[in-house]
Write a protein that holds these residues in place. Sequence first.
Motif, PDB file in Angstrom:
ATOM      1  N   ILE A 181      76.093  21.946  58.132  1.00  0.00           N
ATOM      2  CA  ILE A 181      75.958  23.402  58.356  1.00  0.00           C
ATOM      3  C   ILE A 181      74.743  23.983  57.632  1.00  0.00           C
ATOM      4  O   ILE A 181      74.451  25.173  57.736  1.00  0.00           O
ATOM      5  CB  ILE A 181      77.264  24.136  57.963  1.00  0.00           C
ATOM      6  N   TYR A 213      82.775  27.032  59.703  1.00  0.00           N
ATOM      7  CA  TYR A 213      83.171  26.149  58.598  1.00  0.00           C
ATOM      8  C   TYR A 213      84.464  26.655  57.980  1.00  0.00           C
ATOM      9  O   TYR A 213      84.596  27.830  57.676  1.00  0.00           O
ATOM     10  CB  TYR A 213      82.051  26.174  57.550  1.00  0.00           C
ATOM     11  N   LEU A 248      85.164  39.818  59.383  1.00  0.00           N
ATOM     12  CA  LEU A 248      83.858  39.812  58.699  1.00  0.00           C
ATOM     13  C   LEU A 248      82.699  39.170  59.479  1.00  0.00           C
ATOM     14  O   LEU A 248      81.624  39.761  59.570  1.00  0.00           O
ATOM     15  CB  LEU A 248      84.001  39.160  57.311  1.00  0.00           C
ATOM     16  N   PRO A 249      82.893  37.967  60.061  1.00  0.00           N
ATOM     17  CA  PRO A 249      81.740  37.376  60.773  1.00  0.00           C
ATOM     18  C   PRO A 249      81.258  38.234  61.935  1.00  0.00           C
ATOM     19  O   PRO A 249      80.101  38.125  62.346  1.00  0.00           O
ATOM     20  CB  PRO A 249      82.287  36.044  61.306  1.00  0.00           C
ATOM     21  N   LEU A 276      74.212  24.054  54.305  1.00  0.00           N
ATOM     22  CA  LEU A 276      74.426  24.571  52.951  1.00  0.00           C
ATOM     23  C   LEU A 276      73.732  23.694  51.917  1.00  0.00           C
ATOM     24  O   LEU A 276      73.383  24.138  50.838  1.00  0.00           O
ATOM     25  CB  LEU A 276      75.930  24.644  52.620  1.00  0.00           C
ATOM     26  N   ALA A 306      88.103  29.995  50.747  1.00  0.00           N
ATOM     27  CA  ALA A 306      87.004  30.937  50.472  1.00  0.00           C
ATOM     28  C   ALA A 306      87.228  32.293  51.130  1.00  0.00           C
ATOM     29  O   ALA A 306      86.314  32.885  51.707  1.00  0.00           O
ATOM     30  CB  ALA A 306      85.657  30.328  50.888  1.00  0.00           C
ATOM     31  N   LEU A 307      88.453  32.798  51.020  1.00  0.00           N
ATOM     32  CA  LEU A 307      88.736  34.134  51.555  1.00  0.00           C
ATOM     33  C   LEU A 307      88.251  35.170  50.541  1.00  0.00           C
ATOM     34  O   LEU A 307      88.243  34.900  49.339  1.00  0.00           O
ATOM     35  CB  LEU A 307      90.236  34.311  51.792  1.00  0.00           C
ATOM     36  N   PHE A 308      87.884  36.337  51.025  1.00  0.00           N
ATOM     37  CA  PHE A 308      87.384  37.389  50.137  1.00  0.00           C
ATOM     38  C   PHE A 308      88.578  38.152  49.574  1.00  0.00           C
ATOM     39  O   PHE A 308      89.241  38.891  50.312  1.00  0.00           O
ATOM     40  CB  PHE A 308      86.412  38.306  50.888  1.00  0.00           C
ATOM     41  N   ASP A 309      88.833  37.948  48.279  1.00  0.00           N
ATOM     42  CA  ASP A 309      90.075  38.485  47.715  1.00  0.00           C
ATOM     43  C   ASP A 309      90.115  39.999  47.589  1.00  0.00           C
ATOM     44  O   ASP A 309      91.181  40.567  47.422  1.00  0.00           O
ATOM     45  CB  ASP A 309      90.408  37.824  46.356  1.00  0.00           C
ATOM     46  N   ARG A 326      89.505  33.019  60.869  1.00  0.00           N
ATOM     47  CA  ARG A 326      88.128  33.467  60.604  1.00  0.00           C
ATOM     48  C   ARG A 326      87.114  32.486  61.178  1.00  0.00           C
ATOM     49  O   ARG A 326      86.063  32.888  61.679  1.00  0.00           O
ATOM     50  CB  ARG A 326      87.923  33.620  59.091  1.00  0.00           C
ATOM     51  N   LEU A 350      78.084  27.001  64.903  1.00  0.00           N
ATOM     52  CA  LEU A 350      78.887  26.299  63.895  1.00  0.00           C
ATOM     53  C   LEU A 350      79.810  27.254  63.148  1.00  0.00           C
ATOM     54  O   LEU A 350      79.475  28.411  62.926  1.00  0.00           O
ATOM     55  CB  LEU A 350      77.967  25.655  62.867  1.00  0.00           C
ATOM     56  N   LYS A 364      78.660  19.632  54.297  1.00  0.00           N
ATOM     57  CA  LYS A 364      77.789  20.781  53.997  1.00  0.00           C
ATOM     58  C   LYS A 364      76.362  20.553  54.495  1.00  0.00           C
ATOM     59  O   LYS A 364      75.643  21.514  54.728  1.00  0.00           O
ATOM     60  CB  LYS A 364      77.819  21.087  52.497  1.00  0.00           C
ATOM     61  N   SER A 421      84.077  30.429  43.776  1.00  0.00           N
ATOM     62  CA  SER A 421      85.155  30.214  44.749  1.00  0.00           C
ATOM     63  C   SER A 421      84.595  30.027  46.171  1.00  0.00           C
ATOM     64  O   SER A 421      85.320  30.175  47.147  1.00  0.00           O
ATOM     65  CB  SER A 421      86.162  31.363  44.706  1.00  0.00           C
ATOM     66  N   GLU A 422      83.326  29.731  46.266  1.00  0.00           N
ATOM     67  CA  GLU A 422      82.627  29.418  47.526  1.00  0.00           C
ATOM     68  C   GLU A 422      82.560  30.582  48.517  1.00  0.00           C
ATOM     69  O   GLU A 422      82.272  30.390  49.680  1.00  0.00           O
ATOM     70  CB  GLU A 422      83.275  28.205  48.215  1.00  0.00           C
ATOM     71  N   GLN A 423      82.848  31.808  48.036  1.00  0.00           N
ATOM     72  CA  GLN A 423      82.777  32.958  48.954  1.00  0.00           C
ATOM     73  C   GLN A 423      81.330  33.226  49.383  1.00  0.00           C
ATOM     74  O   GLN A 423      81.092  33.675  50.501  1.00  0.00           O
ATOM     75  CB  GLN A 423      83.378  34.191  48.291  1.00  0.00           C
ATOM     76  N   PHE A 465      86.636  26.225  54.719  1.00  0.00           N
ATOM     77  CA  PHE A 465      86.512  25.658  53.370  1.00  0.00           C
ATOM     78  C   PHE A 465      87.833  25.081  52.866  1.00  0.00           C
ATOM     79  O   PHE A 465      88.913  25.553  53.225  1.00  0.00           O
ATOM     80  CB  PHE A 465      86.022  26.739  52.393  1.00  0.00           C
ATOM     81  N   ALA A 505      80.558  30.829  51.965  1.00  0.00           N
ATOM     82  CA  ALA A 505      81.240  31.266  53.200  1.00  0.00           C
ATOM     83  C   ALA A 505      80.400  32.312  53.932  1.00  0.00           C
ATOM     84  O   ALA A 505      80.296  32.285  55.162  1.00  0.00           O
ATOM     85  CB  ALA A 505      82.626  31.817  52.873  1.00  0.00           C
ATOM     86  N   GLN A 541      72.933  26.872  64.649  1.00  0.00           N
ATOM     87  CA  GLN A 541      73.754  27.228  63.488  1.00  0.00           C
ATOM     88  C   GLN A 541      74.787  28.298  63.828  1.00  0.00           C
ATOM     89  O   GLN A 541      75.861  28.339  63.232  1.00  0.00           O
ATOM     90  CB  GLN A 541      72.869  27.687  62.329  1.00  0.00           C
ATOM     91  N   THR A 577      77.721  30.524  55.812  1.00  0.00           N
ATOM     92  CA  THR A 577      78.199  29.848  57.027  1.00  0.00           C
ATOM     93  C   THR A 577      78.498  30.851  58.146  1.00  0.00           C
ATOM     94  O   THR A 577      78.549  30.477  59.304  1.00  0.00           O
ATOM     95  CB  THR A 577      79.470  28.996  56.765  1.00  0.00           C
ATOM     96  N   MET A 578      78.724  32.134  57.747  1.00  0.00           N
ATOM     97  CA  MET A 578      78.960  33.165  58.771  1.00  0.00           C
ATOM     98  C   MET A 578      77.655  33.848  59.173  1.00  0.00           C
ATOM     99  O   MET A 578      77.668  34.861  59.867  1.00  0.00           O
ATOM    100  CB  MET A 578      79.931  34.209  58.221  1.00  0.00           C
ATOM    101  N   HIS A 579      76.525  33.289  58.671  1.00  0.00           N
ATOM    102  CA  HIS A 579      75.192  33.827  58.972  1.00  0.00           C
ATOM    103  C   HIS A 579      75.037  35.261  58.484  1.00  0.00           C
ATOM    104  O   HIS A 579      74.404  36.099  59.126  1.00  0.00           O
ATOM    105  CB  HIS A 579      74.873  33.713  60.471  1.00  0.00           C
ATOM    106  N   ILE A 580      75.674  35.534  57.339  1.00  0.00           N
ATOM    107  CA  ILE A 580      75.515  36.839  56.688  1.00  0.00           C
ATOM    108  C   ILE A 580      74.624  36.596  55.472  1.00  0.00           C
ATOM    109  O   ILE A 580      74.898  35.686  54.688  1.00  0.00           O
ATOM    110  CB  ILE A 580      76.888  37.399  56.248  1.00  0.00           C
TER     111      ILE A 580
END
Lengths: 261, 246
Positions: free
Chosen positions: B52, B86, B105-106, B54, B92-95, B154, B84, B49, A126-128, B88, A131, B81, A134-137
């Motif tokens: 960024i 992104y 989160l970031p 990826l 791409a949320l963390f469920d 986000r 930047l 992609k 699910s591309e998490q 999605f 993600a 970077q 992209t958040m540099h984590i």
Amino acid sequence: MVTNFFEKTGEMTIRQVRSCGRLFLFFITGVINVFILPVQFGKIIEHTWFIGAKSFFVIALTGVFTGMVLGLQGYYSLAKFGSEAGLGAAVAITLVRELGPVLTAIMVTARAGSAMAAEIGVMRISEQIDALKTMHINPVRFLFTPRLIASIISFPLLTALFNVIGIIGGYISGSILLGINQYDYMDAVIKNIDIGDINGGFLKSFVFSVVVTTICCYRGYYTHLYSGFGARGVSMSTTNAVVQSCIFILIFDYIITFFLV
Amino acid sequence: MTVPLIQFVNIKKNFETQEVLKGVHLSIYGGKITTIIGKSGTGKSVLLKHMIGLIKPDSGQILINGEPIHLLSHEKIKVFQKELSYMFQDNALFDSMTIYENIALPLSEKRYYPKNRIKDKVMYQMRELGLLGSEEKFPAQLSGGMKKRVALARALVTDPKIILFDEPTTGLDPIRKKNVHTMIKEYQEKFEFTAVIVSHDIPDIFNISQRIAMLDEGIIKFEGSKENVLNSHSTIVNAFIRGEEA
């Protein structure tokens, strides 16, 4: 035909070597991040609760029945030689040295390892995980490192729990149901278990914790490479994670036992 | 002449035997909204992609402010970077995290961000995007439009200078689509970030874009202002805008 055979063998070898390299880098990145601040306390506690505390019931249940079966089998085997009094020693040594760490690791793999692989696999498709990048984590630090620490904390504790409950299980079947003197049973347990046995068991559970967590997280993390995208990919990587973890538990069990005895 | 912020020079990318990008030349200018249009499966998301990091190209050069990325120092690449962000296609949320945790989160994973500052920034974004009251909810409890707004919040919470939007309005009804477009436009004017959008919303997307690029069969077939695209004599561009096969 011969060319085709060599081509396929070469391709497979390259794939395996790449996979080993990837697994090694994944593991090393996870381990290095254990020592990089800030410590991820929240996540470690969360995963310790999931891997450790939530496995309590299944470990207790497996432990008591394993102990009871050992008591039952041991009693009838020892009775042939008139050595029923040694049942406590037989149950305790088998559990502490061998069955405790191995069965605990297998049960935790089935319960928590599969969940790790599935959860990380879903995050991949699910591309998490993208993600996070992209958040540099660092995704390995975020997903693998806290689970690794939580497993290293949980596995030995669950093994100790398994051992104690297993010995109680042996006591139930040996003393309460089959009538061995309870003092003889406990005396044999205490006299025949030394610190070397306990340390050996803990060493095994430590190694198993690292092996299981690495394989399960790695399989989930690279779901897209080995099993493909989609729900089927996640189910395949989960199955592979559990099967490979169990195989490696038994392989490492032999290796450690070889050096300990 | 203005130097492009990001420039793609002859970028090629294959996935096993499939050639996705066959030599892409594209310029992204700072402070503008650039939209990449094209048929589904032509490699628009793959192109995004690459921006960024990826995905790495098989060959070709990516220039950042005119300098080839491989000649930039590690520090410079890191700084770039960090500018930047992104968004999605499927959010791409963390469920397993709440909406607040998702947006935070970031920032929360960075050592130097105090908790009260994170809270201020997250609450500001939530207020701006009409998400107040959803802090403790999980993504599964939200509608498609709200999830998009969470993903946008986000993407914006780190105050990025460049935001890449991968089909930000997929699966939304026309009203929500318009809202998302308006939101992007307003935010871009307010914060003056550079936006790159991959979109199929023609002609609506032209209303918010300053530059359009069309990707077809792995190469950029058209690149220019929205006026240029509307007055283009290219058969492929005109057919695509009309929704017909060229």
